[in-house]
Design a protein around this motif. Structure first.
Motif, mmCIF file in Angstrom:
data_model
loop_
_atom_site.group_PDB
_atom_site.id
_atom_site.type_symbol
_atom_site.label_atom_id
_atom_site.label_comp_id
_atom_site.label_asym_id
_atom_site.label_seq_id
_atom_site.Cartn_x
_atom_site.Cartn_y
_atom_site.Cartn_z
ATOM 1 N N ALA A 35 0.997 -1.396 0.074
ATOM 2 C CA ALA A 35 -0.051 0.006 -0.074
ATOM 3 C C ALA A 35 0.718 1.265 0.215
ATOM 4 C CB ALA A 35 -0.871 0.037 1.200
ATOM 5 N N ILE A 36 0.874 2.107 -1.095
ATOM 6 C CA ILE A 36 1.710 3.335 -1.172
ATOM 7 C C ILE A 36 0.818 4.473 -1.799
ATOM 8 C CG2 ILE A 36 3.787 1.984 -1.542
ATOM 9 C CD1 ILE A 36 3.404 2.593 -4.381
ATOM 10 N N THR A 37 1.222 5.511 -1.701
ATOM 11 C CA THR A 37 0.357 6.494 -2.041
ATOM 12 C C THR A 37 1.329 7.169 -3.348
ATOM 13 O OG1 THR A 37 -0.375 7.226 0.002
ATOM 14 C CG2 THR A 37 -0.370 9.012 -1.571
ATOM 15 N N PRO A 38 0.694 7.220 -4.387
ATOM 16 C CA PRO A 38 1.417 7.383 -5.760
ATOM 17 C C PRO A 38 1.409 9.129 -6.111
ATOM 18 C CG PRO A 38 -0.725 6.910 -6.076
ATOM 19 C CD PRO A 38 -0.722 6.739 -4.711
ATOM 20 N N PHE A 39 1.871 9.901 -4.859
ATOM 21 C CA PHE A 39 1.971 11.312 -5.034
ATOM 22 C C PHE A 39 3.578 11.733 -4.819
ATOM 23 C CE2 PHE A 39 -2.663 11.342 -4.164
ATOM 24 C CZ PHE A 39 -3.021 11.411 -5.609
ATOM 25 N N LEU A 40 3.932 12.837 -5.246
ATOM 26 C CA LEU A 40 5.231 13.395 -4.905
ATOM 27 C C LEU A 40 4.817 13.936 -3.287
ATOM 28 C CD1 LEU A 40 6.273 14.577 -8.257
ATOM 29 C CD2 LEU A 40 6.902 12.374 -7.285
ATOM 30 N N GLY A 41 5.115 13.460 -2.299
ATOM 31 C CA GLY A 41 4.878 13.992 -1.198
ATOM 32 C C GLY A 41 3.440 14.610 -0.887
ATOM 33 N N LYS A 42 3.064 15.711 -0.520
ATOM 34 C CA LYS A 42 1.818 16.347 -0.312
ATOM 35 C C LYS A 42 1.635 17.293 -1.530
ATOM 36 C CE LYS A 42 1.839 15.779 4.665
ATOM 37 N NZ LYS A 42 1.388 16.321 6.128
ATOM 38 N N MET A 461 -8.689 11.925 -14.339
ATOM 39 C CA MET A 461 -9.267 10.939 -13.279
ATOM 40 C C MET A 461 -8.442 9.614 -13.571
ATOM 41 S SD MET A 461 -11.410 12.943 -11.969
ATOM 42 C CE MET A 461 -12.410 11.926 -10.994
ATOM 43 N N SER A 462 -8.517 8.657 -12.691
ATOM 44 C CA SER A 462 -7.788 7.538 -12.653
ATOM 45 C C SER A 462 -8.213 6.605 -13.777
ATOM 46 C CB SER A 462 -7.993 6.662 -11.491
ATOM 47 O OG SER A 462 -9.496 6.223 -11.206
ATOM 48 N N THR A 463 -9.420 6.625 -14.335
ATOM 49 C CA THR A 463 -9.702 5.810 -15.208
ATOM 50 C C THR A 463 -8.881 6.267 -16.617
ATOM 51 O OG1 THR A 463 -11.722 7.117 -15.577
ATOM 52 C CG2 THR A 463 -12.019 5.096 -14.671
ATOM 53 N N ALA A 464 -8.875 7.685 -16.805
ATOM 54 C CA ALA A 464 -8.226 8.066 -17.813
ATOM 55 C C ALA A 464 -6.550 7.628 -18.043
ATOM 56 C CB ALA A 464 -7.918 9.573 -17.849
ATOM 57 N N ILE A 465 -6.001 7.775 -16.658
ATOM 58 C CA ILE A 465 -4.622 7.024 -16.844
ATOM 59 C C ILE A 465 -4.388 5.450 -17.190
ATOM 60 C CG2 ILE A 465 -2.654 6.952 -14.945
ATOM 61 C CD1 ILE A 465 -3.093 9.551 -13.956
ATOM 62 N N GLY A 485 2.811 -0.006 -11.008
ATOM 63 C CA GLY A 485 4.128 0.802 -11.073
ATOM 64 C C GLY A 485 4.056 1.823 -12.143
ATOM 65 N N GLU A 486 3.372 1.579 -13.459
ATOM 66 C CA GLU A 486 3.463 2.482 -14.573
ATOM 67 C C GLU A 486 2.218 3.418 -14.068
ATOM 68 O OE1 GLU A 486 3.015 0.526 -18.010
ATOM 69 O OE2 GLU A 486 5.137 -0.250 -18.244
ATOM 70 N N PHE A 487 1.417 3.069 -13.429
ATOM 71 C CA PHE A 487 0.323 4.030 -12.810
ATOM 72 C C PHE A 487 0.671 5.044 -11.910
ATOM 73 C CE2 PHE A 487 -3.377 5.250 -10.396
ATOM 74 C CZ PHE A 487 -4.169 5.398 -11.280
ATOM 75 N N SER A 488 1.694 4.579 -11.304
ATOM 76 C CA SER A 488 2.321 5.582 -10.232
ATOM 77 C C SER A 488 3.001 6.374 -11.011
ATOM 78 C CB SER A 488 2.923 4.648 -9.223
ATOM 79 O OG SER A 488 3.982 5.832 -8.331
ATOM 80 N N TRP A 489 3.678 5.962 -11.858
ATOM 81 C CA TRP A 489 4.938 6.963 -12.782
ATOM 82 C C TRP A 489 4.006 7.969 -13.585
ATOM 83 C CZ3 TRP A 489 4.453 6.245 -18.086
ATOM 84 C CH2 TRP A 489 5.338 7.098 -18.984
ATOM 85 N N LEU A 490 3.045 7.418 -14.303
ATOM 86 C CA LEU A 490 1.999 8.624 -15.032
ATOM 87 C C LEU A 490 1.492 9.437 -14.178
ATOM 88 C CD1 LEU A 490 1.638 8.949 -17.907
ATOM 89 C CD2 LEU A 490 -0.406 7.549 -17.798
#
Length: 860
Positions: A35-42, A461-465, A485-490
């Motif tokens: 479980a990770i948060t796919p953002f660059l910090g806050k 939105m997440s569906t677009a990615i 992993g690619e979802f987090s990258w994009l």
């Protein structure tokens, strides 16, 4: 790989496969993931700043950095704390109590003030030549005004508004997981309200539900009853009557009558008076700048431009000192009412059909965890008066696509003209044509500017990615761990470019939510190692994924244009279908790259690019070049491409592949010789051809009716096709712009043909018709063999037409010119306007040149 299929009969295999696949969806994929948060910090970018070039004062006055940290609120989350009361009964009736506590300003019947409007009074007294009041009894005209006003609006009913807001709140909570709104954006709007100018919200249009959801969101934030400009074509008479009582506005059909029609003059005057009264009383107005969802045609709404034109006219007339414009965007995980087959005209929605649709949606959502998320975006408000003053300085001369691109496509010229492209696909309405030509241009430029700002402020939105990754990188399938992993990258790449995303949370939960929404278009398969494989369903489902991926295109549009331009520049060095493993350093000329970017910008429709009118093409080219250097695809020193083309380069090229491949297949379709034909029939044939190619080649993302229509209109602008419309001589009735719409052709008729009132004018024109034909031949607009001149060509010879008028009739002067440009009128034809193949592209050689020109930008 264990695909969970047994060696049983085919039906048993399908049943077992579906049942086991369903268990995978319901069990959260049946695997444990980190479980990770796919953002660059806050870091979350704040979207929606207004244009600093056109509205510098608004850019500074209505924004403060502190509002960026206010966070989001769920608009439809109403609990006991949202009311003044407490207790167990309040917790069960909180929706109803909340709706009772909402402030609704007292509404007065504005019909009397509208009747006293100066424009309406001039019509009632008969002081307007040709209007309905001339020569008629004032009482009859007054009754007609009341009838038109009743079609436009009625006084909102407070009790009905409260009842409807309670029912809508209950319905939205069962349809959506949440409706998120940034508190900082709302604070900007509330600050704009305090300045005293009326608010005009200009919104995108993604769903038929927008007309209910957006007014509810604004109503819940204390902005009162928002008057919504709706399309009467999408509603039955009974539904229109209900919506008018809830604050809806509808244009009467008479507004689109000719400019000299008495009923049309009266209807337009009543519409203007109604809008002036709404703005003067401070009631907010909501206008949709996009066409209704599912309707094939241009992206910009003709109806929205008509309403916006009335607002601009009220400001210019001094009825109100200024108006505050607020760009609005709305984003869905999945559009709730998106039709499966978008190639059809939407039938008007009635009361019973609407109620059945609501019950059907509630039934489908009952016990279902696949509810969607929604984000509403309110961009920074700006002053209409300030934009009007500053934007006019950015207007420059423009040329049509036929003059900009056709000589280069055919190899007749290599230099791209130093001018902007003029491309207007939205047909003008009667309200817009009634404005001055300068105001019409202002409406079109402002509409495109605001729509561009709205799209830019919309979150991804997440569906677009997810759809973009599956469509462009993994059509043959991908293991779920790699996809995450690619979802987090994009997601991080999107945030780095200043675009926000409409989701947050743990990556595993996001993936489960997103894939469950897309389960009709993807398949989950289990492998021996315990991982899962996500495979897009082959077939028409890829078209749906392509539509979703288009929501991500604005984020990477500059890089995608640059990557395709580099692909076109290297087309001579690398085989069209060859590998992208380049040997050594590829040196690129900056001037040649600029040229390729300009050519691609001219080819792509403005409805896709949505360029801001204040930004020139050369500034955009420099922005594209800077983006390519920033993302590491080009080296600034020698302007060279990296020795080994990365996957990211292919990803960017493929973002524009659907529309470019559709255009290339449309060029191939020219070989089949399906012309002449009507535009609607030809577009349908082209769409069927795209579907046939999709079945044969597996490129289903191109089989979209909207892409077929865009290809037809782009080719028409390019001079590949044109309309043949027979015109006759008649009395002056409409302005020149209304009779020389882009794509129509003018055919000078022989003497004696064409009627008209006013014998003097008719005799004058009949006597000089031979001179007019001779003038057209002399100027190269036609030939003795009656070659048909296009209106685009005529538009560049208006000055010569003026010279013709003064030379033939030296005593008449400008009056003769006015007569010449207004005596042309379309004569009805049983089959309507016909598309034909222009002589330039009638040869197979030029058709092949067009196809090759398009395919140079396509990367497989």
């Amino acid at each position: 790989m264990d695909t969970m299929l047994k060696s049983n009969p085919q039906t048993q295999q399908r049943s077992n496969h579906n049942g086991q696949e369903t268990s995978l969806w319901s069990s959260g994929f049946g695997m444990k993931m980190e479980a990770i948060t796919p953002f660059l910090g806050k870091y979350r970018p704040f979207m929606g700043r207004c244009c600093q070039t056109c509205t510098p004062k608004s850019w500074e006055s209505l924004f403060h950095r502190s509002i960026m940290d206010l966070g989001f609120c769920n608009v439809i989350l109403v609990k006991e704390e949202s009311t003044r009361f407490r207790g167990w009964l309040v917790r069960r009736l909180c929706y109803f109590l909340w709706s009772l506590e909402q402030h609704i300003p007292t509404s007065f019947d504005a019909s009397q003030k509208i009747m006293e409007n100066t424009g309406v009074q001039n019509l009632l007294s008969g002081r307007v030549p040709g209007a309905a009041g001339e020569g008629q009894a004032p009482e009859l005209v007054k009754k007609e005004v009341q009838r038109i006003l009743g079609h436009i609006q009625t006084t909102p009913r407070p009790f009905l508004l409260r009842l409807f807001s309670w029912a809508l709140l209950w319905f939205l909570n069962r349809l959506f997981l949440n409706v998120q709104l940034h508190k900082g954006q709302m604070k900007m709007v509330q600050k704009a309200v305090q300045e005293g100018s009326p608010l005009v919200f200009l919104s995108t249009h993604k769903s038929l539900l927008d007309g209910f959801l957006l007014p509810f969101v604004l109503f819940s934030q204390g902005l009162g009853v928002v008057r919504v400009a709706l399309d009467s074509r999408t509603c039955s008479p009974a539904l229109r009557a209900l919506l008018r009582k809830l604050g809806g506005l509808f244009l009467p059909p008479e507004v689109n009558l000719s400019l000299d029609n008495s009923e049309g003059i009266l209807a337009r005057a009543v519409v203007r008076a109604t809008v002036e009264e709404l703005l003067t009383s401070g009631q907010p107005l909501l206008i949709f700048l996009e066409e209704p969802p599912g309707s094939p045609g241009p992206r910009l709404s003709a109806l929205g431009q008509a309403w916006l034109g009335v607002v601009i006219q009220a400001v210019h007339a001094g009825i109100i000192s200024d108006a505050t414009l607020v760009p609005v965007a709305i984003a869905y995980d999945l559009v709730p009412d998106a039709p499966c087959n978008m190639n059809h005209d939407l039938a008007p929605l009635g009361l019973w059909t609407g109620a059945l649709a609501v019950f059907r949606r509630l039934y489908n959502c009952w016990g279902c965890n696949r509810r969607v998320c929604v984000r509403v975006h309110l961009a920074q408000p700006f002053s209409l008066q300030e934009y009007t003053i500053n934007a006019r300085s950015c207007w420059d001369s423009r040329q049509t696509l036929e003059h900009l691109l056709q000589p280069i496509v055919l190899g007749e010229c290599s230099v791209v003209p130093d001018t902007e492209k003029e491309q207007e696909w939205t047909p003008p309405t009667g309200l817009l044509l009634a404005l001055k030509e300068e105001d019409q241009l202002l409406v079109r430029r402002l509409s495109r500017h605001v729509l561009s700002a709205s799209v830019a402020s919309s979150a991804v939105m997440s569906t677009a990615i997810m759809a973009t990754l599956l469509l462009l990188k993994h059509q043959k399938g991908v293991v779920l761990s790699q996809l995450l992993g690619e979802f987090s990258w994009l997601t991080e790449e999107t945030l780095l470019r200043g675009f926000d995303v409409g989701f947050s949370g743990q990556l595993r939960c996001l993936a489960q939510h997103t894939l469950s929404l897309l389960r009709a278009h993807v398949v989950l398969l289990r492998v021996h190692q315990g991982d899962l494989v996500v495979v897009p369903r082959p077939g028409p489902g890829l078209t749906h994924l392509a539509r979703l991926s288009m929501e991500l295109l604005p984020t990477f549009l500059s890089e995608a244009v640059g990557a395709c331009a580099v692909r076109g520049l290297l087309a001579g060095r690398v085989p069209p279908e060859g590998p992208w493993e380049l040997q050594g350093i590829e040196l690129l000329s900056q001037n040649e790259l600029y040229r390729q970017i300009l050519l691609l910008l001219h080819l792509l429709p403005q409805d896709l690019l949505l360029p801001q009118p204040c930004q020139s093409s050369y500034c955009y080219c420099q922005e594209v070049l800077d983006r390519l250097i920033q993302c590491g695809l080009l080296v600034a020193e020698e302007l060279s491409q990296q020795s080994r083309c990365p996957d990211f380069f292919l990803f960017l090229c493929r973002l524009l592949s659907p529309i470019l491949k559709a255009f290339a297949q449309a060029a191939t379709f020219l070989h089949l010789g399906q012309l002449p034909d009507s535009e609607v029939a030809y577009s349908e044939k082209l769409f069927q051809f795209l579907q046939a190619c999709a079945q044969e080649e597996g490129i289903f993302e191109c089989a979209d009716p909207n892409l077929a229509i865009s290809a037809v209109w782009t080719f028409k602008d390019l001079g590949v096709r044109g309309h043949i419309t027979i015109l006759s001589l008649t009395s002056p009735s409409a302005p020149w712009a209304a009779r020389t719409a882009q794509g129509n052709h003018l055919v000078p008729l022989p003497n004696g043909q064409g009627g008209g009132s006013g014998g003097g004018s008719n005799i004058l024109m009949n006597d000089r018709m031979d001179s007019f034909s001779a003038f057209l031949i002399h100027k190269g607009l036609t030939s003795p063999a009656t070659t048909i001149p296009s209106s685009n060509t005529l538009r560049h010879c208006e000055a010569s037409i003026g010279f013709w008028g003064t030379s033939l009739f030296p005593s008449a002067g400008v009056l003769t010119i006015h007569l010449v440009v207004q005596v042309l009128q379309e004569m009805p034809s049983p089959t309507g306007p016909q598309l034909h193949l222009s002589p330039t592209f009638a040869t197979r050689d030029n058709q092949d040149k067009l196809e090759q020109f398009i395919r140079q930008f396509i990367c497989s």
